[in-house]
Design a protein around this motif. Structure first.
Motif, PDB file in Angstrom:
ATOM      1  N   THR A  32       0.223  -1.094   0.101  1.00 31.75           N
ATOM      2  CA  THR A  32       0.392   0.091  -0.502  1.00 31.75           C
ATOM      3  C   THR A  32       0.999   1.195   0.057  1.00 31.75           C
ATOM      4  OG1 THR A  32      -1.696  -1.066   1.087  1.00 31.75           O
ATOM      5  CG2 THR A  32      -1.450   1.360   1.018  1.00 31.75           C
ATOM      6  N   MET A  33       1.975   1.207   1.065  1.00 34.82           N
ATOM      7  CA  MET A  33       2.800   2.368   0.840  1.00 34.82           C
ATOM      8  C   MET A  33       3.272   2.284  -0.971  1.00 34.82           C
ATOM      9  SD  MET A  33       2.453   4.479   3.435  1.00 34.82           S
ATOM     10  CE  MET A  33       0.988   3.603   3.185  1.00 34.82           C
ATOM     11  N   GLY A  34       3.820   1.434  -1.260  1.00 39.02           N
ATOM     12  CA  GLY A  34       4.592   1.514  -2.372  1.00 39.02           C
ATOM     13  C   GLY A  34       3.792   2.349  -3.397  1.00 39.02           C
ATOM     14  N   ILE A  35       2.540   2.145  -2.694  1.00 46.62           N
ATOM     15  CA  ILE A  35       1.332   3.559  -4.247  1.00 46.62           C
ATOM     16  C   ILE A  35       1.487   4.004  -3.868  1.00 46.62           C
ATOM     17  CG2 ILE A  35      -0.921   3.141  -5.113  1.00 46.62           C
ATOM     18  CD1 ILE A  35      -1.283   0.015  -4.723  1.00 46.62           C
ATOM     19  N   PHE A  36       1.024   4.636  -2.311  1.00 45.10           N
ATOM     20  CA  PHE A  36       0.593   6.107  -2.100  1.00 45.10           C
ATOM     21  C   PHE A  36       1.517   7.156  -1.799  1.00 45.10           C
ATOM     22  CE2 PHE A  36      -3.368   3.860  -0.796  1.00 45.10           C
ATOM     23  CZ  PHE A  36      -4.237   4.448  -2.085  1.00 45.10           C
ATOM     24  N   ALA A  37       3.073   6.107  -1.105  1.00 44.46           N
ATOM     25  CA  ALA A  37       3.926   6.384  -0.520  1.00 44.46           C
ATOM     26  C   ALA A  37       5.386   7.182  -1.911  1.00 44.46           C
ATOM     27  CB  ALA A  37       4.580   6.458   0.389  1.00 44.46           C
ATOM     28  N   ALA A  38       5.386   6.807  -2.794  1.00 39.53           N
ATOM     29  CA  ALA A  38       6.010   6.721  -3.759  1.00 39.53           C
ATOM     30  C   ALA A  38       6.570   8.020  -4.683  1.00 39.53           C
ATOM     31  CB  ALA A  38       5.823   6.080  -4.866  1.00 39.53           C
ATOM     32  N   GLY A  39       5.739   9.004  -4.156  1.00 36.37           N
ATOM     33  CA  GLY A  39       6.385  11.003  -4.523  1.00 36.37           C
ATOM     34  C   GLY A  39       7.130  11.012  -3.643  1.00 36.37           C
ATOM     35  N   ASN A  40       7.165  10.744  -3.167  1.00 29.74           N
ATOM     36  CA  ASN A  40       8.266  11.839  -1.272  1.00 29.74           C
ATOM     37  C   ASN A  40       8.782  10.458  -0.712  1.00 29.74           C
ATOM     38  OD1 ASN A  40       7.136  14.446  -1.273  1.00 29.74           O
ATOM     39  ND2 ASN A  40       4.996  13.358  -1.020  1.00 29.74           N
ATOM     40  N   PRO A  41       9.993   9.345  -1.597  1.00 25.36           N
ATOM     41  CA  PRO A  41      10.327   8.349  -0.235  1.00 25.36           C
ATOM     42  C   PRO A  41      11.348   9.110   0.515  1.00 25.36           C
ATOM     43  CG  PRO A  41      11.656   9.002  -2.898  1.00 25.36           C
ATOM     44  CD  PRO A  41      10.112   9.929  -2.467  1.00 25.36           C
ATOM     45  N   GLU A  42      11.403   9.624   0.301  1.00 20.96           N
ATOM     46  CA  GLU A  42      12.356  10.173   2.008  1.00 20.96           C
ATOM     47  C   GLU A  42      11.763  10.896   2.702  1.00 20.96           C
ATOM     48  OE1 GLU A  42      15.630  13.953   3.189  1.00 20.96           O
ATOM     49  OE2 GLU A  42      15.669  13.268   1.435  1.00 20.96           O
ATOM     50  N   PHE A  43      10.391  11.658   2.374  1.00 19.69           N
ATOM     51  CA  PHE A  43       9.738  12.346   3.548  1.00 19.69           C
ATOM     52  C   PHE A  43       8.770  10.987   3.884  1.00 19.69           C
ATOM     53  CE2 PHE A  43       4.775  13.442   4.805  1.00 19.69           C
ATOM     54  CZ  PHE A  43       5.687  13.547   6.147  1.00 19.69           C
ATOM     55  N   ASN A  44       9.348   9.306   3.387  1.00 20.30           N
ATOM     56  CA  ASN A  44       7.800   8.537   3.912  1.00 20.30           C
ATOM     57  C   ASN A  44       8.993   7.621   4.773  1.00 20.30           C
ATOM     58  OD1 ASN A  44       6.057   6.362   3.220  1.00 20.30           O
ATOM     59  ND2 ASN A  44       7.343   5.208   2.333  1.00 20.30           N
ATOM     60  N   ARG A  45      10.543   7.871   4.358  1.00 23.05           N
ATOM     61  CA  ARG A  45      10.900   6.792   4.734  1.00 23.05           C
ATOM     62  C   ARG A  45      10.863   7.165   6.473  1.00 23.05           C
ATOM     63  NH1 ARG A  45      14.528   6.503   0.592  1.00 23.05           N
ATOM     64  NH2 ARG A  45      15.280   8.244   1.281  1.00 23.05           N
ATOM     65  N   LEU A  46      10.809   8.954   6.924  1.00 25.08           N
ATOM     66  CA  LEU A  46      11.077   8.699   7.741  1.00 25.08           C
ATOM     67  C   LEU A  46       9.957   8.803   8.544  1.00 25.08           C
ATOM     68  CD1 LEU A  46      12.020  11.309  10.070  1.00 25.08           C
ATOM     69  CD2 LEU A  46      10.959  13.329   9.002  1.00 25.08           C
ATOM     70  N   ILE A  47       8.359   8.705   7.894  1.00 24.52           N
ATOM     71  CA  ILE A  47       6.826   8.574   8.322  1.00 24.52           C
ATOM     72  C   ILE A  47       7.461   6.763   8.620  1.00 24.52           C
ATOM     73  CG2 ILE A  47       4.732   8.161   7.593  1.00 24.52           C
ATOM     74  CD1 ILE A  47       5.312  10.805   8.184  1.00 24.52           C
ATOM     75  N   GLN A  48       7.865   5.843   7.984  1.00 28.85           N
ATOM     76  CA  GLN A  48       7.945   4.494   8.174  1.00 28.85           C
ATOM     77  C   GLN A  48       8.638   4.404   9.658  1.00 28.85           C
ATOM     78  OE1 GLN A  48       5.547   3.307   6.903  1.00 28.85           O
ATOM     79  NE2 GLN A  48       4.956   4.534   5.145  1.00 28.85           N
ATOM     80  N   THR A  49       9.711   5.395   9.322  1.00 27.45           N
ATOM     81  CA  THR A  49      10.471   5.396  10.904  1.00 27.45           C
ATOM     82  C   THR A  49       9.555   4.859  12.231  1.00 27.45           C
ATOM     83  OG1 THR A  49      12.550   5.645   9.687  1.00 27.45           O
ATOM     84  CG2 THR A  49      13.177   5.982  12.017  1.00 27.45           C
ATOM     85  N   MET A  50       8.699   6.326  11.846  1.00 27.33           N
ATOM     86  CA  MET A  50       7.969   6.186  13.678  1.00 27.33           C
ATOM     87  C   MET A  50       7.304   5.502  13.070  1.00 27.33           C
ATOM     88  SD  MET A  50       9.935   9.534  13.629  1.00 27.33           S
ATOM     89  CE  MET A  50      10.628   8.832  13.368  1.00 27.33           C
ATOM     90  N   VAL A  51       7.048   5.277  11.961  1.00 28.64           N
ATOM     91  CA  VAL A  51       5.357   4.183  12.978  1.00 28.64           C
ATOM     92  C   VAL A  51       6.472   2.310  13.033  1.00 28.64           C
ATOM     93  CG1 VAL A  51       4.362   2.560  10.687  1.00 28.64           C
ATOM     94  CG2 VAL A  51       4.719   4.947  11.069  1.00 28.64           C
ATOM     95  N   ARG A  52       7.608   2.730  13.328  1.00 30.91           N
ATOM     96  CA  ARG A  52       8.114   1.419  13.517  1.00 30.91           C
ATOM     97  C   ARG A  52       8.442   1.711  14.865  1.00 30.91           C
ATOM     98  NH1 ARG A  52      10.712   1.234   8.753  1.00 30.91           N
ATOM     99  NH2 ARG A  52      12.771   2.327   9.537  1.00 30.91           N
ATOM    100  N   LYS A  53       8.658   2.905  15.169  1.00 29.45           N
ATOM    101  CA  LYS A  53       9.804   3.127  16.306  1.00 29.45           C
ATOM    102  C   LYS A  53       9.120   3.782  17.622  1.00 29.45           C
ATOM    103  CE  LYS A  53      14.585   2.760  14.646  1.00 29.45           C
ATOM    104  NZ  LYS A  53      15.209   3.269  14.356  1.00 29.45           N
ATOM    105  N   ALA A  54       7.932   5.006  17.072  1.00 31.50           N
ATOM    106  CA  ALA A  54       7.682   5.674  17.601  1.00 31.50           C
ATOM    107  C   ALA A  54       6.580   5.410  19.421  1.00 31.50           C
ATOM    108  CB  ALA A  54       6.245   6.401  17.095  1.00 31.50           C
ATOM    109  N   GLU A  55       7.168   5.883  20.471  1.00 30.01           N
ATOM    110  CA  GLU A  55       6.152   5.329  21.586  1.00 30.01           C
ATOM    111  C   GLU A  55       5.084   6.609  21.677  1.00 30.01           C
ATOM    112  OE1 GLU A  55       8.703   4.527  25.011  1.00 30.01           O
ATOM    113  OE2 GLU A  55       9.924   2.498  23.880  1.00 30.01           O
TER     114      GLU A  55
END
Length: 794
Positions: free
Chosen positions: A454-477
């Motif tokens: 899903t992220m590959g479809i919706f977040a492909a246009g902003n790869p650097e921003f998406n990496r930041l978002i996904q880091t937060m999804v994995r690690k944020a408490e």
């Protein structure tokens, strides 16, 4: 830009649509320039300082690994408290409600103080309930807990009313609609309207005025919330035919344009009975809301409601197979319905608006709706529903002009943070918490692989921003929210409750059939004529359409709860129904209540005469004693103790009936009436609970708790009987209504009035439910039997 703006006849809708178009154009500009990415990246880097665990922080990480499943509600609350996370958890949760539901700005000192008080109150309540409620659903999800809150606020009548309304709605939600989803949304709206009213009340409001306002809020919340299951969900479903949907939409549109509900008139269609019920309920709700509106607010309410309805209606007719929807056609109805739904909740209460309330609510709505549509994307795709996400999924490759709703979502967040909430730290905290939590919940629900796709479809246009978002999804408490916990709990509770209720009725039906098959007397050859007549008279009385509540309860307690062999307690079941039927025969006699029908049939003394009726009653009592004496699979001492106990209960029932007859024409005190109806009714309930417990040889402590349950449940049962004697339907009851008034009987209604009697019934219901929690096992049948006692129609 779009045809709807030019062609729609209502000025209010045209203006709202033009405003939505300007908002959409502004967001589209931000997306095209990518201006929001840099600003939001800076926001997230600031936000993550308090949400990522320290690199070497093993203690916090180990605590996180021990985090219990949120489905274990009480344990999760205790864990939050133990780890020191509860205050922050509640603070962001309450703050979000103040933003979303109340349209507040979080930088207001008054709002901050209100949030602080709400967090402290909620903290105390949750910790108290977490200590005492292990294994139970939260108080706010059971009838007794809600009624106790109503007593505290002095709004018992409104809550009794809404209990009945919610039960009626649940009974009328047709197959093909999600009952739990519909009920949850209706309850959510009621709570939302109550929150709006509570927010407007302060410590200087007199208790009577506070009660009046909250009473009104409950009724307004139901009246507005009713539109969700019976307008939105119904029109979204496949229940109505295409022609019926057109007819139904025109009825609603006419009501909003004219301020008057049209008659159902010449409605045609196969769903006439359903529509007639809905029309009646919605008409009553519409009239109530209109009556509560100040004249200067009525037009606003109708305009906002029309905007919401038209936006929903435009969205509803979209089909996923059509390839040419414009961005305006996809997004403008979403902006309108998401903002107007919150505005309506506010206008329903005629509450004064804070400065900036409408603007904040308007811009916040799209953020909330895009988050909800993302969460529901998989199901919406399966259903063929058109949302910005499903349409983009289907056509993004062939339609490069389509706006990416995921990118739009982040542009909306940036707009909210910097233009609506003025870069406030608290707003940033809450909104980003919510965004990351939404992605995390979606990932948990669909799985890592589907999420990555899903992220590959919706977040492909902003790869650097998406990496930041996904880091937060994995690690944020510390990004989860109390309202999501409540949502999950409520859905789970409604599903569980529906399953338990079905099991209750299945058990009731099956055990009733078993008992009915065991009750009739068989007549052997060569039976003396007079004995044959007594047997026939006894069978006539037993064959009536009796509920068999008492022996069913005994069967459940004995077999399901105490593990007794079903065949071993059959004599006890017979004895209980024989004793109960005998008591009814005596009760109906001309010398007592002089009833003409019982269990849907002519009473025995009417069919024969009083002498035959009296002798048949005595015959049944003797047969009941014989059945108890034949309980030969239990210790003799236990059976003897049971027979002695049964004899005492029979004496008490006779005393109760004598007290009832002596009370004719007299005005009793509540204490006297409680005594009469316990001895008449509660004693029988006690026997049904205690006798199987005696056979199972349970502790005296548990038996005493069972006696308390029976006392309160028996009185509640009798009060419901008294209410049905005034409110009931003879065809459903199987006996005439109004008998007590004809016979000059003093009862709960004659002493307390209908409203007072209803309150007294729910008080005893609560006491029975509270006693039930003391038993060291979850007896769901008893819980649902208590619900049946106070909600039955016969």
């Amino acid at each position: 830009m779009n045809e709807i703006v030019r062609d729609h006849p209502h000025t209010g809708y045209r203006l709202a649509e033009q405003k939505a178009a300007r908002y959409l154009a502004s967001l589209q500009g931000q997306m095209e320039s990518r201006a929001y990415v840099a600003a939001l990246t800076a926001d997230i880097h600031e936000w993550k300082k308090t949400h990522l665990p320290p690199f070497s922080g093993l203690s916090l990480q180990s605590l996180w690994k021990k985090k219990p499943d949120t489905k274990d509600y009480y344990r999760y609350i205790r864990w939050l408290n133990y780890t020191g996370k509860l205050d922050n958890y509640l603070d962001r949760s309450v703050s979000y409600i103040y933003m979303r539901d109340l349209g507040k700005a979080l930088d207001s000192l008054d709002t901050q103080e209100r949030i602080k008080r709400a967090v402290a109150d909620l903290n105390r309540y949750l910790l108290k309930s977490a200590r005492s409620g292990e294994g139970e659903e939260p108080d706010f999800m059971n009838l007794a807990g809600v009624y106790r809150w109503a007593q505290k606020e002095g709004i018992e009548a409104a809550v009794i009313w809404v209990f009945a309304k919610l039960r009626s709605v649940a009974a009328h939600i047709p197959e093909g609609m999600n009952a739990e989803h519909a009920q949850r949304k209706l309850i959510k709206i009621i709570v939302g309207v109550i929150l709006h009213v509570i927010e407007e009340l302060d410590g200087n409001v007199a208790p009577a005025e506070r009660s009046r306002r909250l009473d009104e809020a409950v009724r307004l919340g139901y009246s507005y919330g009713l539109t969700y299951p019976f307008v939105d969900d119904l029109l979204d479903s496949q229940i109505l035919t295409a022609q019926e949907k057109v007819q139904y939409s025109e009825l609603i549109r006419s009501a909003l344009l004219t301020g008057a509900v049209p008659e159902l008139g010449g409605w045609t269609g196969e769903n006439m009975e359903l529509i007639a019920y809905i029309h009646s309920e919605l008409s009553e709700a519409f009239t109530y809301i209109k009556q509560q509106q100040r004249p200067e607010n009525q037009q606003l309410f109708f305009e906002q409601s029309l905007v919401f309805f038209e936006a929903q209606d435009i969205d509803r007719v979209k089909v996923l197979t059509r390839t040419d929807y414009t961005n305006e056609e996809l997004y403008i109805p979403v902006i309108l319905k998401s903002s107007s739904s919150r505005l309506i909740a506010r206008s329903v209460t005629s509450a004064p608006e804070d400065e900036g309330f409408e603007e904040r609510t308007f811009f916040f709505g799209l953020y909330n709706q895009l988050a909800d549509d993302f969460a529901d994307m998989t199901q919406d795709m399966m259903d063929g529903a058109v949302t910005p996400y499903t349409y983009y999924l289907k056509y993004h490759k062939q339609r490069p002009d389509l706006m990416n709703p995921f990118e739009l979502y982040w542009a909306v967040i940036s707009h909210l943070l910097h233009h609506v909430y003025h870069s406030g730290a608290k707003a940033r905290e809450v909104i980003l918490d919510r965004a990351i939590n939404g992605l995390r919940r979606y990932k948990e629900r669909v799985g890592a692989d589907k999420y990555k796709e899903t992220m590959g479809i919706f977040a492909a246009g902003n790869p650097e921003f998406n990496r930041l978002i996904q880091t937060m999804v994995r690690k944020a408490e510390e990004v989860d929210f109390f309202d999501k916990l409540l949502r999950d709990q409520m859905i789970e509770h409604l599903k569980k409750d529906a399953g338990e209720q079905q099991e209750f009725f299945d058990t009731f039906t099956n055990v009733r059939k078993l008992i009915n098959s065991e009750l009739p007397f068989t007549k052997p050859q060569g039976l003396p004529a007079m004995k044959e007549q007594l047997m026939e008279a006894a069978n006539y009385s037993l064959e009536g359409d009796g509920k068999r509540v008492r022996p069913i309860l005994t069967w459940v307690m004995g077999v399901k709860e105490y593990g007794l062999a079903a065949e071993a307690i059959v004599p006890l079941l017979r004895s209980l129904e024989y004793m109960h039927t005998a008591s009814l025969i005596f009760d109906d006699l001309p010398s007592q209540d002089n009833a003409s029908t019982r269990r849907g049939r002519v009473t025995l003394h009417q069919l024969h005469n009083s002498a035959v009726a009296e002798l048949t009653g005595l015959y049944l009592i003797q047969r009941a004693i014989g059945e108890q004496a034949s309980l030969d699979r239990f210790r003799a001492e236990t059976v003897l103790a049971l027979i002695r106990y049964s004899a005492r209960k029979a004496e008490e029932m006779c005393m109760g009936q004598a007290m009832d007859l002596d009370a004719k024409g007299k005005i009793l005190t509540l204490e006297q009436l409680n005594a009469v109806c316990f001895y008449k009714t509660g004693v029988a309930f006690e026997a049904c609970l205690v006798m199987p417990a005696m056979l199972a040889e349970v502790s005296e402590t548990e038996i005493n708790v069972l006696k308390r349950i029976a006392y309160h449940m028996g009185i509640a049962f009798q009060i419901k009987d008294d209410l049905l004697d005034v409110e009931g339907d003879t065809s459903i009851l199987g006996k005439p209504v109004g008998n007590d008034a004809v016979n000059n009987n003093s009862n709960f209604v004659s002493i307390l009035g209908q409203e007072g009697a209803s309150k007294e019934m729910w008080e005893h219901y609560c006491k029975a439910a509270e006693a039930l929690r003391e038993i060291p096992r979850n007896i769901t049948f008893l819980k649902h039997l208590m619900n049946y006692v106070v909600n039955r129609e016969r």
